[in-house]
Motif scaffolding. Structure first.
Motif, PDB file in Angstrom:
ATOM      1  N   LEU B  94       0.836  -1.214   0.000  1.00  0.00           N
ATOM      2  CA  LEU B  94       0.000   0.000   0.000  1.00  0.00           C
ATOM      3  C   LEU B  94       0.867   1.259   0.000  1.00  0.00           C
ATOM      4  O   LEU B  94       0.677   2.163  -0.813  1.00  0.00           O
ATOM      5  N   VAL B  95       1.848   1.273   0.897  1.00  0.00           N
ATOM      6  CA  VAL B  95       2.721   2.452   0.997  1.00  0.00           C
ATOM      7  C   VAL B  95       3.479   2.659  -0.312  1.00  0.00           C
ATOM      8  O   VAL B  95       3.517   3.766  -0.866  1.00  0.00           O
ATOM      9  N   LEU B  99       2.914   5.732  -3.024  1.00  0.00           N
ATOM     10  CA  LEU B  99       4.012   6.685  -3.247  1.00  0.00           C
ATOM     11  C   LEU B  99       4.496   6.680  -4.694  1.00  0.00           C
ATOM     12  O   LEU B  99       4.635   7.732  -5.318  1.00  0.00           O
ATOM     13  N   VAL B 100       4.753   5.502  -5.228  1.00  0.00           N
ATOM     14  CA  VAL B 100       5.348   5.417  -6.564  1.00  0.00           C
ATOM     15  C   VAL B 100       4.379   5.887  -7.647  1.00  0.00           C
ATOM     16  O   VAL B 100       4.754   6.603  -8.572  1.00  0.00           O
ATOM     17  N   ARG B 101       3.109   5.496  -7.497  1.00  0.00           N
ATOM     18  CA  ARG B 101       2.142   5.853  -8.539  1.00  0.00           C
ATOM     19  C   ARG B 101       1.668   7.298  -8.439  1.00  0.00           C
ATOM     20  O   ARG B 101       1.530   7.982  -9.435  1.00  0.00           O
ATOM     21  N   SER B 191       8.726  -8.379   1.012  1.00  0.00           N
ATOM     22  CA  SER B 191       8.430  -9.371  -0.039  1.00  0.00           C
ATOM     23  C   SER B 191       7.124  -9.050  -0.756  1.00  0.00           C
ATOM     24  O   SER B 191       7.019  -9.177  -1.970  1.00  0.00           O
ATOM     25  N   GLN B 192       6.127  -8.628  -0.002  1.00  0.00           N
ATOM     26  CA  GLN B 192       4.848  -8.265  -0.649  1.00  0.00           C
ATOM     27  C   GLN B 192       5.043  -7.065  -1.587  1.00  0.00           C
ATOM     28  O   GLN B 192       4.467  -7.009  -2.673  1.00  0.00           O
ATOM     29  N   ASN B 196       4.402  -7.184  -5.684  1.00  0.00           N
ATOM     30  CA  ASN B 196       3.227  -6.493  -6.235  1.00  0.00           C
ATOM     31  C   ASN B 196       3.496  -5.153  -6.906  1.00  0.00           C
ATOM     32  O   ASN B 196       2.597  -4.595  -7.517  1.00  0.00           O
ATOM     33  N   VAL B 197       4.702  -4.653  -6.760  1.00  0.00           N
ATOM     34  CA  VAL B 197       4.992  -3.392  -7.464  1.00  0.00           C
ATOM     35  C   VAL B 197       5.570  -3.731  -8.829  1.00  0.00           C
ATOM     36  O   VAL B 197       6.600  -4.381  -8.935  1.00  0.00           O
ATOM     37  N   ASP B 198       4.844  -3.287  -9.888  1.00  0.00           N
ATOM     38  CA  ASP B 198       5.234  -3.636 -11.253  1.00  0.00           C
ATOM     39  C   ASP B 198       6.179  -2.569 -11.818  1.00  0.00           C
ATOM     40  O   ASP B 198       5.964  -1.367 -11.617  1.00  0.00           O
ATOM     41  N   TRP B 199       7.193  -3.054 -12.532  1.00  0.00           N
ATOM     42  CA  TRP B 199       8.182  -2.126 -13.085  1.00  0.00           C
ATOM     43  C   TRP B 199       7.524  -1.130 -14.050  1.00  0.00           C
ATOM     44  O   TRP B 199       7.662   0.075 -13.908  1.00  0.00           O
TER      45      TRP B 199
END
Lengths: 267, 264
Positions: B94-95, B99-101, B191-192, B196-199
């Motif tokens: 979630l964090v 943040l990234v998106r 690990s999650q 789940n974060v896609d390049w």
């Protein structure tokens, strides 16, 4: 090569429906110090901007070295400006650069000179205006007179054919004024440049100018050598040279009836 | 015959509309001139690097501190909700995704507009007011090539780097709250996130956003400075406009970009 390096021919300029100049003719012979004088708001600085190609005339033309300024492409205009140096009213020094870097700026931009030669040239230019010892200072550390002298060193950095001075004496103490006055004449004669001075300081300008144009009401009201103009009986020139309060240039700005303005007020 | 005073609101509206259109055109023209005058910024790259320092490096403190707090708050709020559904281990995802998106590029751009954007506008506006730009013109040096273009590219370079830093520091802040403070498992947190974060969908899209925001914020700041009336009031108004217009532009562009990214 013509005798006059700058010629203003039947020039008219205005904006927002107000004409500032109407049919002005002036010539600036090579090697001379020529002054343009006139009251505040008479368009003296605008004439410098027209010579420098920063604005375009509505009618007529300005020729610099036989080339019509406003018909030049951007590249052509920049080539023409490389023959000009300009001293702005408040110096317009780059505040993020030191005195040394300010004077070196045009050299770095327009030449491929090695750093050692730039160093020598900058110090020579600063020496000419008496500020070699201040080369490490920042513009904020300079007095008004010193800033203008640095700006003068920058203006002559590339040995231009023409140096334009916009109100070089305004706001200076008498000593600085005398220094600038002397520098303009000395540098003009030493470098063989043509100097165009825009000013309303009669005493200093008459001291160094070879020829003077008086501008008023959008036209050249009078012209001649300082000696001729000092003796002129023309009402405008007489009022200006002798600093009289009222005359052809009225003390009061155009206004309606005084009594009506005072008594006709309704809250 | 209609009284002139009744027409005044329409006249004012008309003036404002034409003024906005004129400014839009002038801004687009400056953008185009900046692009075609950009050769100088790359040939003399030290000019651009110097501006990267002033716009990017000097904004680091506000970016890092804000990111740290944003990350910590995200973790607190996120944990509060996720634990109700028994998935508190997903706090790292979630964090990171938030943040990234979104928050990384958007909050960085808003902070950039407030810190570096206003500085750029005030600097250019004052250079104009003190005739430094005119002096440059008279020295046959183009102010657009020498002053505007290096600052533009510096903003475009600095923004994605700052946004990336924002996301990294934010994740660190989130980690410090989630793992040592709340007690979420450290392995699950990382690990999650990794799984789940896609390049492309998350990171590359975030970078694209920050580049677009960099172009918009820097250009708005430069135009407002370049177009500012050469007075104290003029520069002050221009500085305010930079923050307002940049913030609205960033939020509007974010919606448009997100719509495209989700659709494509």
């Amino acid at each position: 090569m013509t005798q006059n390096i700058v010629e203003i021919d039947n020039l008219s300029f205005g904006y927002k429906g107000r004409m500032l100049h109407q049919g002005i003719n002036m010539v600036f012979p090579r090697g001379k110090v020529v002054a343009i004088m006139g009251g505040s708001g008479s368009g003296k600085t605008t004439l410098l901007r027209l010579i420098g190609g920063q604005i375009r005339p509505n009618k007529g033309e300005v020729r610099v070295d036989d080339q019509v300024v406003h018909k030049q492409s951007r590249e052509g205009l920049y080539q023409l400006r490389r023959k000009m140096g300009m001293l702005f009213q408040h110096g317009a020094l780059f505040t993020d650069l030191s005195v040394y870097e300010n004077v070196a700026f045009p050299m770095r931009e327009h030449t491929q000179l090695p750093e050692s030669m730039i160093h020598d040239l900058v110090l020579m230019k600063l020496h000419a205006v008496g500020l070699r010892g201040a080369h490490q200072l920042m513009p904020t550390e300079l007095s008004g007179g010193m800033a203008r002298r640095v700006a003068l060193a920058r203006a002559i950095a590339l040995d231009p054919d023409i140096v334009m001075y916009d109100e070089p004496f305004a706001g200076l103490d008498p000593i600085s004024m005398g220094v600038i006055c002397d520098l303009i004449r000395t540098l003009n004669d030493a470098l063989g440049t043509t100097s165009i001075i825009v000013s309303h300081d009669v005493k200093e300008t008459f001291l160094i100018a070879d020829y003077v144009y008086f501008v008023a009401n959008g036209t050249v009201a009078a012209e001649g050598t300082p000696a001729d103009l000092s003796k002129s009986s023309l009402p405008f020139v007489h009022q200006f040279v002798h600093g009289e309060k009222d005359g052809p240039v009225p003390f009061h700005y155009a206004a309606g009836d005084y009594k009506q303005d005072l008594l006709g007020f309704e809250a | 015959m209609i009284k002139r005073s009744r027409l005044r609101p329409f006249r004012t509206l008309g003036h404002r509309t034409t003024d906005r259109i004129w400014r839009l055109g002038a801004g687009a023209r400056l953008f185009w001139l900046t692009l075609i005058s950009s050769g100088e910024s790359f040939r003399r790259f030290h000019l651009t690097i110097r501006e990267v320092y002033f716009t990017g490096v000097m904004s680091l403190i506000i970016i890092v501190v804000s990111a740290f707090f944003v990350g910590m708050v995200l973790a607190l709020q996120g944990y509060n909700t996720l634990q109700k559904y028994g998935s508190s281990e997903a706090i790292g995802v979630l964090v990171a995704l938030a943040l990234v998106r979104e928050l990384g590029p958007v909050v960085t751009a808003l902070l950039f507009a407030g810190r570096a954007g206003t500085a750029i506008t005030a600097e250019i506006g004052l250079m104009k007011a003190t005739e430094q730009l005119s002096a440059m013109e008279m020295m046959a040096v183009s102010p657009i090539a020498r002053v505007i273009a290096p600052r533009f590219w510096a903003g475009v370079i600095a923004m994605p780097v700052l946004a990336a830093l924002f996301s990294m520091v934010g994740i660190l802040g989130g980690y410090l709250v989630a793992v040592p403070l709340i007690g979420v498992d450290s392995g699950a947190f990382w690990s999650q996130m990794q799984a789940n974060v896609d390049w492309h969908d998350d990171i590359v899209n975030g970078v694209i956003k920050s580049v677009v925001f960099g172009v918009a914020c820097t250009m708005i700041a430069l135009f407002e400075g370049y177009d500012a009336p050469p007075t104290a009031e003029g520069v002050s108004r221009a500085t305010t406009r930079t923050v307002v217009i940049s913030s609205l532009a960033v939020l509007g562009l974010d919606f448009v970009l997100t719509s495209f990214m989700i659709t494509l």
